[in-house]
Scaffold this active site. Structure first.
Site, short mmCIF file in Angstrom:
data_model
loop_
_atom_site.label_atom_id
_atom_site.label_comp_id
_atom_site.label_asym_id
_atom_site.label_seq_id
_atom_site.Cartn_x
_atom_site.Cartn_y
_atom_site.Cartn_z
N GLU A 28 3.91 -14.31 -34.97
CA GLU A 28 3.21 -15.10 -33.78
C GLU A 28 2.99 -14.13 -32.62
OE1 GLU A 28 6.17 -17.75 -32.06
OE2 GLU A 28 4.77 -18.19 -30.46
N ASP A 87 8.70 -17.17 -32.48
CA ASP A 87 9.56 -16.87 -31.20
C ASP A 87 10.65 -18.21 -31.45
OD1 ASP A 87 8.76 -14.63 -30.30
OD2 ASP A 87 7.42 -15.84 -28.89
N ASP A 140 11.40 -20.36 -29.45
CA ASP A 140 11.00 -21.39 -28.36
C ASP A 140 10.13 -22.62 -29.20
OD1 ASP A 140 8.71 -20.32 -28.79
OD2 ASP A 140 8.77 -19.51 -27.00
N ASP A 150 7.25 -23.48 -28.86
CA ASP A 150 6.01 -22.88 -29.54
C ASP A 150 5.94 -22.36 -30.84
OD1 ASP A 150 4.20 -23.82 -27.48
OD2 ASP A 150 3.72 -21.94 -26.60
#
Ligand code: 0RA
Length: 662
Positions: A454, A527, A529, A531
């Site tokens: 990403e 990541d 998180d 997203d």
């Protein structure tokens, strides 16, 4: 697996039994017989239950529950209750007739003891099938018994409560009457605890079992399966209970409604059924406004992931009947129009096909392909009559279905044009590999890995940190595309997706060919998180929809970057969860500096290599979609058009990793 046993293996078993002659004086003559009988199971458990891993462990439960389901299908049992106890024992209670306790003429022992200690008493084993009704059950029970630390069976029959116990398959005392059965009650209760010296682990997965029981209840209309879990809270020591009931009077129609819970149907589910030569066929189907196909096929309650003759028959009927109807009756397909293909008539279709056969033949790599050739014609004749009549009686529905299939036909034409464009484009370029790909030097795909990373900054760290001999990096920017609601031809046009398809080398959709795969490990690295989770879900959805064999054959992985770095003087620990952080801190004592990684991009290249990419240190999770129906639901909730279920799902599961059986 049980069904796959070849004759040679059975010969081998008999040989094993003959070989096992020198049992010491610890046992009486009876016990030696039992021991010899079950010894091969303990020696080679994999031959009976497939593996001693998670799959094999869960198989034990299915064996016992299947016997109760058989009793239900024979018409004598209405309710089955399964309980997972805190000590990892499993209890299965049914209200059937009770396993007979009378003396068995062949063994001179109670039938109950016989079915618990003699392999394939009853023939199900050799016949390779699953019993739909009647006959003597309990065939798999001996295998479960052999692989259990202890087994207790209680039978209510003839007004009495009978009980027998076993230790690792060996009777621990005779069958005994231990009490009265309340007036008019009968049934069987089995408790077993898997033997921890045989299995890699003996913890059951609630969701795996729940999914199977739910499926069983859908496939066998009217039976009630209750599933309980009793756990002890490790902190308070309190007992926590969870209880669910699966009972569907609608059978596979309810199944289709469940699968379409988060989709919009364009008509009510259609149901038809028939019986021919003892073969039962049931079909439930509903078209939705979406584009994905969810057709599940079962034979004798087993999910035939690899399809087979029943599915072929159904698909043939769908294509033929809809083309006929569209041309000759509704006149929506004109003379100049091309014919609807199988793909066109399955777009947006959700269906469950369930056949029950006296002698099913399972074939294929995972023994989940129905072989019986006669079944194709049987399904065709039952389905074509019923579906044909349905369309004539329901012209509004017929029109909507043909309209939808014609849309798919037009989209397919457009996709073909778009694909030709990409082909021509790549033929013009000197190389077909995307510019963003930092490829590896190794050419043997089996040794190669590609990281889908990403963002460009994390991509940069990964490029510097990797071992370029076998690790390739493809950075992906932005939100890729919502692949569920997008049509195929829009997906080809997406730059990130095109780069990924080209890098993987397999092609996509109709062109997909797994043998051209350029990397045998495809590692999604995002990541930790929201997203990151979203991008991971997007990628998994794409693979699931358009490159399914990649997931099925275990090529897709998820990287596990660390969450924190704990540092004290020269000691550095990377930890991957809050729980691990607490545990590690406890061992470090004193003022430890804690830094949280906000994203992959923050990590130094060497750090990324050490913690996440070095094969000798990293953990990667293999993505393994066992239950297509369930995975499809999750994807649909997360990605589909309906906003409300998605919001609810995300709220309920905030912070959890997507449960994809990884
Ligand atoms: C064969 C005959 C009879 C009962 C069963 C099988 C039976 C087996 C299992 C296994 C789990 N639960 C079960 N419930 C019943 C009895 C036939 C009779 O009573 O005449």
């Amino acid at each position: 697996m049980l069904d796959g046993m070849a004759t040679t293996s059975e010969d081998q078993l008999q040989q094993d039994t003959r070989d096992a002659t020198n049992v010491s004086g610890l046992y009486g003559a009876d016990q030696i017989q039992v021991l010899e009988g079950l010894e091969p199971v303990r020696k080679r458990p994999g031959m009976y239950i497939g593996s001693t891993g998670e799959k094999g462990l869960h198989h034990l439960v299915y064996e016992i529950v299947d016997n109760s389901v058989d009793e239900a299908l024979a018409g004598y049992c209405s309710s089955i209750e399964v309980t997972l106890h805190a000590d990892h024992s499993v209890e299965v209670v049914d209200n059937g007739r009770g396993i007979p306790v009378e003396i068995h003429p062949k063994t001179g022992k109670s039938t109950l003891e016989t079915v618990m200690t003699v392999l394939h008493a009853g023939g199900k084993f050799g016949a390779g099938g699953y019993k739909v009704s009647g006959g003597l059950h309990g065939v798999g029970a001996a295998v479960v018994n052999a692989l259990s630390d202890y087994t207790i069976v209680e039978v209510k029959r003839n007004g009495k409560l009978h009980r027998i116990e076993f230790r690792r398959g060996i009777p621990h005392g005779d069958i005994q009457v231990v009490g009265e059965a309340p007036e008019g009650t009968t049934g069987t209760r089995t408790v077993f605890k898997p033997d921890a010296s045989i299995f890699e682990a003996i913890e059951f997965n609630y969701d795996t079992l729940a999914a199977r029981f739910r499926e069983m209840a859908y496939l066998n209309r009217g039976i009630s399966i209750t599933f309980n879990q009793i756990k002890e809270d490790p902190e308070t020591g309190e007992t926590v209970e969870h209880r669910e009931n699966y009972h569907y009077e609608g059978g596979i129609v309810s199944f289709v409604e469940y699968l379409n819970e988060n989709r919009d149907g364009i008509h009510k589910p259609i149901y038809f059924s028939g019986v021919k030569d003892g073969n039962m066929v049931e079909i439930a189907m509903q078209y939705t406004t979406g584009y994905s196909e969810t057709v599940l096929a079962f034979a004798n309650n087993i999910n035939t992931h690899e399809g087979g003759s029943h599915l072929t028959g159904f698909r043939n009927v769908l294509t033929r009947i809809l083309n006929d109807y569209g041309r000759k009756i509704s006149n929506q397909i004109k003379e100049a129009d091309a014919s609807l293909t199988g793909e066109d008539v399955r777009e947006g279709l959700t269906a469950v096909i369930s056949v029950k056969l006296p002698e099913p033949q399972f074939e294929g790599q995972t023994k989940t392909k129905l072989g019986n050739p006669e079944v194709r014609a049987i399904v065709e004749s039952i389905a074509s009559d019923a579906f044909g009549h349905f369309l004539e009686a329901n012209p509004g529905v017929g029109k909507a279905i043909i309209g939808k299939a014609m849309d798919a036909l037009r989209a397919r034409e457009a996709a073909r044009k778009a694909r030709e464009l990409t082909r021509r484009k790549s033929a013009l370029e000197s190389t077909t590999l995307p510019g963003k790909l930092a490829d590896c030097s190794e050419r043997d795909a089996a040794k190669c890995e590609v990281y889908l990373v990403e963002g460009d900054s994390a991509g940069g760290s990964a490029k510097q940190g990797r071992d370029r001999s076998f690790q390739a990096i493809l950075p992906l920017r932005g939100k890729i595309l919502n692949v569920v609601s997008a049509r195929l031809y829009r997906i080809y046009a997406n730059e990130e997706i095109q780069a990924m398809i080209l890098a993987l080398g397999t092609g996509v959709g109709e062109d997909f060919d797994v043998s051209r795969l350029r990397y045998h490990k495809i590692v999604i690295m995002t990541d930790a998180d929201v997203d990151g989770a979203h991008i991971r879900t997007l990628l998994l959805t794409f693979f699931y929809r358009f490159m399914k064999p990649l997931v099925e054959q275990g090529y897709v992985y998820i990287a596990q970057p660390p969450l924190y770095k704990l540092e004290k003087g020269k000691i550095i620990h990377y930890v991957y969860s809050d729980r691990e952080k607490e545990a590690t801190l406890a061992t470090m004592a004193g003022d430890v500096s804690i830094s949280r990684f906000k994203g992959l991009g923050e990590m130094m290249p060497e750090q990324l290599w050490d913690t996440t990419m070095d094969p000798s240190k990293r953990t990667v999770l293999r993505v393994n979609i066992e239950d297509a129906a369930d995975a499809d639901r999750i994807f649909t909730i997360l990605m589909g058009e309906k906003v409300e279920p998605r919001r609810e799902f995300i709220q309920a599961h905030a912070g959890e990793v997507l449960n994809l059986d990884i």
